[in-house]
Design an enzyme around this catalytic site. Structure first.
Site, short mmCIF file in Angstrom:
data_model
loop_
_atom_site.label_atom_id
_atom_site.label_comp_id
_atom_site.label_asym_id
_atom_site.label_seq_id
_atom_site.Cartn_x
_atom_site.Cartn_y
_atom_site.Cartn_z
N ASP A 47 0.85 -1.20 0.00
CA ASP A 47 0.00 0.00 0.00
C ASP A 47 0.88 1.25 0.00
O ASP A 47 1.68 1.45 0.91
CB ASP A 47 -0.88 -0.01 1.26
CG ASP A 47 -1.83 1.17 1.29
OD1 ASP A 47 -2.89 1.08 0.66
OD2 ASP A 47 -1.48 2.20 1.92
N TYR A 52 2.94 9.88 -0.21
CA TYR A 52 4.00 9.31 0.65
C TYR A 52 5.39 9.60 0.07
O TYR A 52 6.39 9.43 0.76
CB TYR A 52 3.84 7.80 0.82
CG TYR A 52 2.53 7.34 1.46
CD1 TYR A 52 1.65 8.25 2.04
CD2 TYR A 52 2.18 6.00 1.47
CE1 TYR A 52 0.45 7.83 2.60
CE2 TYR A 52 0.98 5.57 2.04
CZ TYR A 52 0.12 6.50 2.59
OH TYR A 52 -1.06 6.07 3.14
N LYS A 77 -2.70 5.87 -4.21
CA LYS A 77 -3.80 6.80 -3.92
C LYS A 77 -3.53 8.16 -4.54
O LYS A 77 -2.38 8.57 -4.67
CB LYS A 77 -3.98 6.96 -2.40
CG LYS A 77 -3.91 5.66 -1.64
CD LYS A 77 -4.23 5.83 -0.16
CE LYS A 77 -3.82 4.59 0.62
NZ LYS A 77 -2.37 4.54 0.95
N HIS A 110 -7.66 9.43 -2.10
CA HIS A 110 -7.04 9.40 -0.77
C HIS A 110 -7.91 10.09 0.30
O HIS A 110 -7.97 9.67 1.45
CB HIS A 110 -5.68 10.11 -0.85
CG HIS A 110 -4.69 9.66 0.18
ND1 HIS A 110 -3.35 9.55 -0.08
CD2 HIS A 110 -4.83 9.30 1.47
CE1 HIS A 110 -2.72 9.14 1.00
NE2 HIS A 110 -3.60 8.99 1.96
N1 LIG Z 1 -5.37 6.23 3.63
C1 LIG Z 1 -4.86 6.96 4.57
O1 LIG Z 1 -5.20 8.14 4.75
C2 LIG Z 1 -3.82 6.35 5.47
C3 LIG Z 1 -3.46 7.00 6.65
C4 LIG Z 1 -2.53 6.39 7.47
C5 LIG Z 1 -1.99 5.16 7.11
N2 LIG Z 1 -2.34 4.55 5.94
C6 LIG Z 1 -1.75 3.25 5.50
O2 LIG Z 1 -1.75 2.34 6.60
C7 LIG Z 1 -0.41 1.96 6.90
C8 LIG Z 1 -0.21 1.71 8.39
O3 LIG Z 1 -0.56 2.81 9.18
P1 LIG Z 1 0.51 3.71 9.96
O4 LIG Z 1 1.71 3.90 9.11
O5 LIG Z 1 -0.23 4.90 10.43
O6 LIG Z 1 0.97 2.93 11.22
P2 LIG Z 1 0.79 1.51 11.97
O7 LIG Z 1 1.00 0.40 11.01
O8 LIG Z 1 -0.46 1.57 12.78
O9 LIG Z 1 2.02 1.60 12.97
C9 LIG Z 1 3.34 1.76 12.50
C10 LIG Z 1 4.24 2.00 13.69
O10 LIG Z 1 4.32 0.81 14.47
C11 LIG Z 1 5.68 0.35 14.52
N3 LIG Z 1 5.63 -1.12 14.40
C12 LIG Z 1 5.24 -1.84 13.33
N4 LIG Z 1 5.26 -3.15 13.60
C13 LIG Z 1 5.67 -3.28 14.88
C14 LIG Z 1 5.88 -4.39 15.73
N5 LIG Z 1 5.65 -5.64 15.32
N6 LIG Z 1 6.32 -4.14 17.00
C15 LIG Z 1 6.52 -2.87 17.43
N7 LIG Z 1 6.34 -1.78 16.66
C16 LIG Z 1 5.92 -1.98 15.39
C17 LIG Z 1 6.37 1.02 13.36
O11 LIG Z 1 7.73 1.25 13.65
P3 LIG Z 1 8.93 0.88 12.64
O12 LIG Z 1 8.51 1.25 11.24
O13 LIG Z 1 10.06 1.70 13.16
O14 LIG Z 1 9.14 -0.60 12.80
C18 LIG Z 1 5.63 2.36 13.29
O15 LIG Z 1 6.12 3.24 14.26
C19 LIG Z 1 0.39 3.15 6.37
O16 LIG Z 1 1.77 2.87 6.28
C20 LIG Z 1 -0.31 3.41 5.06
O17 LIG Z 1 0.07 2.47 4.10
C21 LIG Z 1 -3.26 5.14 5.12
#
Ligand SMILES: NC(=O)c1ccc[n+]([C@@H]2O[C@H](COP(=O)([O-])OP(=O)(O)OC[C@H]3O[C@@H](n4cnc5c(N)ncnc54)[C@H](OP(=O)(O)O)[C@@H]3O)[C@@H](O)[C@H]2O)c1
Length: 283
Positions: A47, A52, A77, A110
């Protein structure tokens, strides 16, 4: 269920049940290494988004992996500045070129109501933008089309002019942040829910209830959150740049949460904050 399992979208397209998130993954070596680690761990669904800033790096990693394009599911997106027919068409072409691919598996609007258009007939812009996605779908540039951060009122705006209903809504869903109204609406309309920020962008790990339950299950909090999301029928999109965590995040298919454990997690409220309101956000 396994990492190879899929959900089926309304048009018959199969989408792997777990996707790899890349928001805040810096372009360049960090992004290429993270994507290569994800592919190595068995993720086949990536994704990303123009906003990004890492599509080129992701495209390079996919090429370098040697994995056949047809074995991967790639989502991007639309840029929030591109809510017109022409700009959306150009933005999609840019994503295709940056990702070095001739089609996307899924392309999403998005944000329903970006600041740039909010006071300038945003509904008309949204309808026009959706028409560009419908035309791209008909032309075969994208295998499926959908939206992100949409609430029922935004779907109702599209409904007035759409020929094709969005197949996906990607919204923030994690323990403590569950937008019931939107989820019910999507489930009633056969719109697949992708769960972004499944760890509340990292804020979930401090929660004591989840920590205790994880200890009891001999699993990590991350695995618990992903399992909870999958058992609800959502499609979680965990992000990490660390290979060990990336692998850990795929190991969620060999245990189950009981009904009472699910309810214990369902009862959490606001433990990792709440989604940004799409109609008032500062972008
Ligand atoms: N459509 C939208 O508007 C939108 C908005 C937000 C996100 N998204 C999508 O959803 C994805 C995920 O959401 P997000 O990036 O907000 O965050 P998330 O996946 O909820 O959390 C990521 C955080 O958790 C840490 N982490 C990941 N796996 C871990 C584990 N097993 N143990 C401990 N810490 C861990 C990562 O650190 P490290 O990377 O340092 O390991 C990072 O700090 C995004 O990357 C994006 O693709 C979409």
């Amino acid at each position: 269920m396994s990492l190879m399992n899929t959900y089926t979208l309304e048009n018959g397209v199969k989408i792997p049940v777990l996707g790899f998130g890349t928001w805040q993954t810096p372009a360049g070596k960090v992004a290429t290494d993270a994507v290569l680690a994800a592919l190595d761990a068995g993720f086949t669904h990536i994704d990303t988004a123009e906003m990004y800033g890492n599509e080129k790096s992701i495209g390079q990693a996919v090429k370098a992996s040697g994995i056949a394009r047809s074995d991967l599911f790639i989502t991007s997106k639309l840029d929030n500045q591109a809510h017109t027919y022409e700009l959306a068409t150009q933005a999609l072409d840019r994503s295709l070129s940056d990702l070095q691919t001739d089609y996307l598996d899924l392309f999403l609007i998005h944000w329903p109501n970006p600041k740039a258009f909010r006071d300038h007939d945003w509904e008309k812009h949204l309808q026009e933008t959706w028409r560009a996605l419908e035309d791209a779908y008909t032309a075969g540039k994208v295998k499926a089309i959908g939206v992100s951060n949409f609430k029922p009122k935004h779907f109702e705006v599209l409904k007035k002019t759409q020929k094709i209903q969005p197949m996906v809504d990607q919204i923030r869903i994690c323990p403590g942040d569950v937008d019931r109204l939107t989820i019910d609406y999507c489930q009633q309309h056969d719109i697949l829910l992708e769960a972004y920020s499944p760890f509340g962008t990292g804020q979930i790990f401090a929660n004591e209830t989840l920590k205790a339950l994880a200890q009891k299950k001999k699993r990590s909090v991350a695995q618990l959150c992903l399992r909870w999301s999958l058992q609800h029928g959502y499609l979680p999109l965990p992000k990490s740049v660390h290979p060990a965590r990336i692998k850990e995040n795929t190991e969620v298919f060999d245990f189950e949460l009981t009904e009472s454990e699910m309810q214990q997690i369902d009862a959490l409220k606001g433990v990792a904050g709440f989604a940004t309101d799409p109609d008032t956000a500062d972008f």
